[in-house]
Write an enzyme that holds these catalytic residues in place. Structure first.
Site, PDB file in Angstrom:
ATOM      1  N   ASP A  99       5.562  -2.076 -10.005  1.00  0.00           N
ATOM      2  CA  ASP A  99       4.295  -2.811  -9.976  1.00  0.00           C
ATOM      3  C   ASP A  99       4.474  -4.267  -9.578  1.00  0.00           C
ATOM      4  O   ASP A  99       4.982  -5.078 -10.354  1.00  0.00           O
ATOM      5  CB  ASP A  99       3.627  -2.735 -11.352  1.00  0.00           C
ATOM      6  CG  ASP A  99       2.289  -3.451 -11.380  1.00  0.00           C
ATOM      7  OD1 ASP A  99       1.635  -3.512 -10.322  1.00  0.00           O
ATOM      8  OD2 ASP A  99       1.912  -3.959 -12.438  1.00  0.00           O
ATOM      9  N   ASP A 309      -0.610  -5.407  -3.961  1.00  0.00           N
ATOM     10  CA  ASP A 309      -0.349  -4.844  -5.284  1.00  0.00           C
ATOM     11  C   ASP A 309       0.062  -3.383  -5.178  1.00  0.00           C
ATOM     12  O   ASP A 309      -0.745  -2.524  -4.837  1.00  0.00           O
ATOM     13  CB  ASP A 309      -1.603  -4.982  -6.149  1.00  0.00           C
ATOM     14  CG  ASP A 309      -1.380  -4.552  -7.593  1.00  0.00           C
ATOM     15  OD1 ASP A 309      -0.230  -4.217  -7.951  1.00  0.00           O
ATOM     16  OD2 ASP A 309      -2.353  -4.549  -8.370  1.00  0.00           O
TER      17      ASP A 309
END
Length: 438
Positions: A99, A309
């Site tokens: 992440d 992201d």
């Protein structure tokens, strides 16, 4: 994740996003160059009884030398990048979501067999952080995860994600064992003691620009990944590739400089630790949409930031940009657009019928950045099959997530090498068939 309330918000947003767009999570490299495959759990006194107590800041990973080699590993793509990461001494393999949108890395420390959680009592390099450790003090500029002192005088963190999931446990130090002869110094991680989620992973590998992210603590100069296309909703999860350190394919990449912000620059809607890119426009069907470049840049309050992201599945745009995309789609497809249909509260450009025909009508798409760099999305990769024969344009309104930012999710990073160069503060893109990436 840097500003206090904003940091926590993005941590909350991450699992909310995973719960919305990662159904598998709800059911739930060494050339040394690197690649890696989320879940969470509770810590008990028995887990910690034999753990070492580490209080000296001088033992921190900040003193670690730069990452001295390259590590390469495959990962599984299941609407998230799920890597198998060897943690502890001897190593215990943990499935973790890669992440780029969060800072804290955490693993499950609850004892269970499927999937196996991390057992601190089996690792000689495991230690816990006491309340006296500086990290446990409030108001650290770029790390504002709420911490308290538990009954054992250990540093405890606890927060709720937006979907109601609890992440709760102790901050600890542990090594990442990348090979029999190489490991990182002890890094600060969360050792999750409670979680309401059930998934096929055991944690999150937080790799944003924060000083306590995995890549910052391990002094990794760059990392990259290549996300493959999933051919159908019923197909097995494909495998991509992840590198820590030098990527041998980088000579083909085109780079854009990151937008960075001083720690003193506090804006309520800005995440200064995200990978913020200078997006300048969007084109659809070979036509550049009438959207000002300022829509993709932070305003005086931080709204409009555009970030890369890996932990968010779809792409989300602020209203001014989203409306222009939807207007084009509505004109192109006419009555084929499903009325009053919204997938998971976020995607509302959806269709029944032939996806190839819908894609042909909409046309190719491109996200445009400074320096004439583009992320090109061919018409056959614009729509996502969300089930029941319904396909949706994989773009939603940012306000559906409660944010004022543009987020380029992993769906629109497929069949690209995406490299984050932390030394030069830039991001590179290289077209690839990620199912065959090496």
């Amino acid at each position: 994740m840097a500003s206090s309330s904003h940091t926590l918000f993005f941590l909350l947003l991450l699992l909310f996003t995973l719960s919305l767009f990662h159904p598998s999570l709800q059911k739930k490299p060494l050339s040394l160059s690197l690649s890696f495959p989320l879940t969470s759990a509770p810590i008990t006194k028995s887990n910690l009884s034999s753990a070492k107590l580490l209080s000296s800041p001088s033992a921190a990973a900040e003193s670690a030398p730069p990452f001295p080699y390259t590590y390469k590993s495959p990962f599984r793509y299941s609407m998230a990048l799920i890597i198998s990461l060897p943690i502890g001494t001897p190593a215990q393999s943990q499935q973790m979501v890669v992440d780029t949108g969060s800072q804290l890395s955490w693993i499950q420390c609850r004892r269970r067999k499927a999937p196996p959680s991390f057992d601190p009592s089996l690792s000689s390099s495991f230690s816990v952080l006491p309340c006296t450790h500086p990290i446990c003090k409030p108001r650290i500029p770029d790390f504002t995860l709420p911490t308290t002192c538990d009954q054992n005088r250990l540093c405890h963190y606890s927060y709720f994600y937006a979907d109601g999931t609890l992440a709760d446990g102790n901050l600890v130090r542990e090594k990442i064992t990348l090979s029999p002869s190489r490991s990182t110094p002890p890094l600060i991680l969360g050792c999750a003691a409670a979680s309401a989620s059930a998934s096929d992973a055991e944690g999150i590998l937080g790799i944003n620009r924060g000083r306590l992210s995995f890549v910052s603590q391990a002094k990794i100069p760059s990392f990259s990944y290549c996300i493959p296309v999933r051919r159908s909703i019923t197909a097995a999860n494909p495998t991509g590739m992840f590198y820590l350190g030098h990527n041998p394919n980088s000579r083909t990449f085109r780079y854009i400089n990151l937008l960075t912000f001083p720690q003193s620059q506090r804006m309520p809607n800005l995440d200064p630790l995200a990978y913020t890119v200078p997006m300048s426009g969007i084109s659809v069907g070979r036509r550049r949409l009438n959207v000002s470049a300022s829509v993709f840049r932070p305003d005086s309050g931080g709204s409009g930031q555009t970030m890369i992201d890996s932990g968010t599945q779809y792409t989300f745009l602020v209203e001014a940009a989203y409306q222009r995309v939807k207007e084009h789609v509505a004109r192109a497809v006419g009555p084929r657009l499903k009325k009053d249909y919204v997938y998971q509260g976020a995607l509302d450009m959806c269709f029944d019928g032939n996806a190839s025909e819908i894609g042909r009508l909409i046309g190719d798409m491109a996200f445009q950045f400074d320096g004439s760099v583009e992320i090109n999305i061919s018409r056959d990769r614009i729509l996502d099959h969300v089930g029941g024969g319904v396909h949706c344009v994989a773009i939603g309104r940012s306000e559906a997530l409660g944010v004022a930012s543009n987020i380029i999710g992993n769906f629109h990073q497929r069949n690209l090498w995406v490299e984050f160069d932390l030394v030069r503060r830039r991001v590179g893109f290289g077209v690839a068939d990620c199912s065959k990436a090496v």
